[in-house]
Design an enzyme around this catalytic site. Structure first.
Site, PDB file in Angstrom:
ATOM      1  CG  HIS A 177      -1.921   1.122   1.153  1.00 18.67           C
ATOM      2  ND1 HIS A 177      -3.173   0.955   0.597  1.00 18.67           N
ATOM      3  CD2 HIS A 177      -1.838   2.419   1.513  1.00 18.67           C
ATOM      4  CE1 HIS A 177      -3.823   2.101   0.632  1.00 18.67           C
ATOM      5  NE2 HIS A 177      -3.038   3.008   1.189  1.00 18.67           N
ATOM      6  CB  CYS A 178       2.094   3.272  -2.681  1.00 18.96           C
ATOM      7  SG  CYS A 178       3.205   4.629  -3.024  1.00 18.96           S
ATOM      8  CB  VAL A 179       1.565   6.721   2.175  1.00 18.13           C
ATOM      9  CG1 VAL A 179       1.087   5.771   3.256  1.00 18.13           C
ATOM     10  CG2 VAL A 179       3.068   6.811   2.153  1.00 18.13           C
ATOM     11  CB  VAL A 205      -3.837   8.145  -1.840  1.00 20.01           C
ATOM     12  CG1 VAL A 205      -4.799   8.202  -0.668  1.00 20.01           C
ATOM     13  CG2 VAL A 205      -2.989   9.377  -1.874  1.00 20.01           C
ATOM     14  CG  ASN A 206      -4.932   2.882  -5.414  1.00 21.46           C
ATOM     15  OD1 ASN A 206      -5.551   2.033  -4.762  1.00 21.46           O
ATOM     16  ND2 ASN A 206      -5.141   3.090  -6.697  1.00 21.46           N
TER      17      ASN A 206
END
Ligand SMILES: *[C@@H]1O[C@H](CO)[C@@H](O)[C@H](O)[C@H]1NC(C)=O
Ligand SMILES: [Zn+2]
Ligand SMILES: [Zn+2]
Length: 249
Positions: A154-156, A159-160
């Site tokens: 999950h890549c901050v 945001v996805n």
């Protein structure tokens, strides 16, 4: 979804709302870095240099063309990662064993625990949060609150989740970000060095500070994105994902 209990759905919703708030801030942060960089490279340094004539104008033209071309590709790949669904499990998905054995719907049957420990099918996995079977390489993301096909992480920043359907855009995003931040670092290097020389530096304190900030930010991004790019190229060539490598350690 009808598969989640009402209380849990509410909790996940609350949790996700909080993180989505943080998420939008991350998008604004990315756009902010792009804005500072644009101001430093184009408005402060290379657009004025375009009118100096001779070789300076030629260099400025090249830098501006490269900068704008790569910026367009970077933003396109960034928003492609942000807005592309990483991939969820189709509602009708069942482990292949069902048809082979002619069993009744395992979701309604009591024998799915037997399925899980079946030595001939060690890959049959079940997500208790989503109440559904997990296909191979699928993982549950606690931030997104659902199972993601071939989830990488999950890549901050985007945001996805990065999963089956947006991994290509994620790789392109890393690639274009590395090229763009490298071009910016190189093109601002002479201006950065000028800070530490004795000669007079043209520009207001504001534009000098922006140039300084843009140089430091882009150098930091170029180095860390290069690390990520090398890591993901080796992951792709080994046919594996971040999650699979981490869970094997
Ligand atoms: C990659 O690994 C998966 C299983 O983890 C396999 O199904 C797939 O065929 C592999 N792909 C390649 C190109 O080796
Ligand atoms: Zn799940
Ligand atoms: Zn996620």
């Amino acid at each position: 979804m009808h598969r989640s209990g009402a209380v849990m759905a509410w909790n996940v919703f609350k949790f996700c709302t909080a993180l989505r708030g943080l998420g939008s801030i991350m998008i604004l942060l990315v756009l902010g870095v792009v804005g500072v960089t644009y101001y430093a490279v184009v408005i402060t340094n290379y657009w004025p240099a375009l009118y100096e004539g001779g070789f300076d104008s030629f260099v400025a033209l090249c830098v501006l063309a490269l900068f704008h071309g790569l910026l367009g590709m970077l933003l396109w790949s960034y928003f492609s990662v942000v807005f592309t669904d990483p991939g969820s499990v189709p509602l009708s998905w069942r482990p292949a064993i069902d048809e082979e054995r002619g069993e009744s719907d395992p979701l309604s049957g009591s024998d799915y625990s037997g399925l899980q420990s079946d030595s001939t099918n060690p890959r049959v996995r079940y997500c208790r949060k989503c109440n559904q079977y997990k296909p191979p390489r699928c993982h549950h993301c606690s931030v997104c609150g659902r199972c993601i096909l071939k989830m990488d992480h999950h890549c901050v920043w985007v945001v996805n989740c990065v999963g089956a359907l947006n991994y290509k855009y994620f790789l392109l995003f890393l690639f274009y970000t590395f090229l763009e931040t490298s071009i910016v670092t190189l093109s601002l290097l002479p201006h950065f060095i000028a800070f530490f020389s004795d000669g007079e530096i043209p520009g207001t304190p504001g534009t000098l500070a922006t140039t300084f900030l843009a140089f430091v930010l882009n150098l930091a991004f170029a180095l860390s994105v290069l690390g990520f790019l090398i890591m993901h190229i080796s992951l792709v060539s080994a046919n594996t994902t971040t999650i699979e490598v981490i869970s094997c350690i």
